[in-house]
Enzyme design. Structure first.
Site, PDB file in Angstrom:
ATOM      1  N   HIS A  50      -6.318  29.713 -52.692  1.00  0.00           N
ATOM      2  CA  HIS A  50      -7.336  28.684 -52.504  1.00  0.00           C
ATOM      3  C   HIS A  50      -6.627  27.341 -52.332  1.00  0.00           C
ATOM      4  CE1 HIS A  50     -10.802  30.977 -54.698  1.00  0.00           C
ATOM      5  NE2 HIS A  50     -10.152  31.738 -53.833  1.00  0.00           N
ATOM      6  N   GLU A  52      -7.001  24.500 -53.753  1.00  0.00           N
ATOM      7  CA  GLU A  52      -6.624  23.860 -55.012  1.00  0.00           C
ATOM      8  C   GLU A  52      -5.353  24.480 -55.582  1.00  0.00           C
ATOM      9  OE1 GLU A  52      -9.594  25.228 -54.130  1.00  0.00           O
ATOM     10  OE2 GLU A  52     -11.120  24.630 -55.569  1.00  0.00           O
ATOM     11  N   CYS A  79     -13.851  27.063 -58.016  1.00  0.00           N
ATOM     12  CA  CYS A  79     -14.271  28.318 -58.622  1.00  0.00           C
ATOM     13  C   CYS A  79     -13.686  28.402 -60.038  1.00  0.00           C
ATOM     14  CB  CYS A  79     -13.802  29.498 -57.769  1.00  0.00           C
ATOM     15  SG  CYS A  79     -12.011  29.788 -57.846  1.00  0.00           S
ATOM     16  N   CYS A  82      -9.773  28.366 -60.097  1.00  0.00           N
ATOM     17  CA  CYS A  82      -9.188  27.054 -59.803  1.00  0.00           C
ATOM     18  C   CYS A  82      -9.470  26.059 -60.923  1.00  0.00           C
ATOM     19  CB  CYS A  82      -9.699  26.544 -58.466  1.00  0.00           C
ATOM     20  SG  CYS A  82      -9.103  27.530 -57.069  1.00  0.00           S
TER      21      CYS A  82
END
Length: 145
Positions: A50, A52, A79, A82
């Site tokens: 992801h 992040e 999410c 993260c």
């Protein structure tokens, strides 16, 4: 503040152009960008890639696993995975664009920072450039349906 979110949105656009879910992230320390990334889940075949996570890894690679004093700008509410990484990295502030009622882990779902076992809770500011970030995501998924 908006300039850094604009960079995150540019990362999201680039991710979308690569066929990734259009999410971008930028980490800032002392007013300087130290890391930026867009989603690369498909490209790397890595469910943890992801935006992040990639930005946190890049920033930590500069020499300090603790990113105290750093701020994260991301185009979508993180999410739970993260959010946990944000806490463990000790990021000072989290700024995000679109809210994610289905998969978010900050204001929705797991609400990682609200748990007593959370190591660190950053200051959280949601809704920055929300319509642009949400529109980019909507457009991406509409094209695939």
């Amino acid at each position: 503040m908006t300039g850094f979110m604009a960079l995150a949105l540019a990362e999201a656009e680039a991710a979308g152009a690569r066929g990734e879910v259009p999410v971008g992230a930028v980490i800032v320390k002392d007013g300087m960008v130290i890391a930026q990334a867009g989603n690369r889940v498909e490209e790397l075949g890595d469910p943890t890639a992801h935006a992040e996570m990639l930005a946190i890894r890049a920033a930590a690679a500069l020499g300090d696993k603790r990113l105290e004093g750093c701020d994260l700008y991301v185009t979508l509410e993180p999410c739970p995975m993260c959010a946990a990484a944000i806490s463990l990295a000790r990021l000072r502030r989290l700024y995000f664009g679109a809210y994610d009622p289905k998969g978010g882990g900050v204001e929705h779902g797991a609400k990682v920072f609200d748990h007593a076992t959370c190591h660190h809770r950053p200051e959280v500011y949601g809704g920055l450039e929300e319509s642009r970030a949400a529109g980019m995501l909507r457009g991406f998924f509409e094209e695939r349906r």
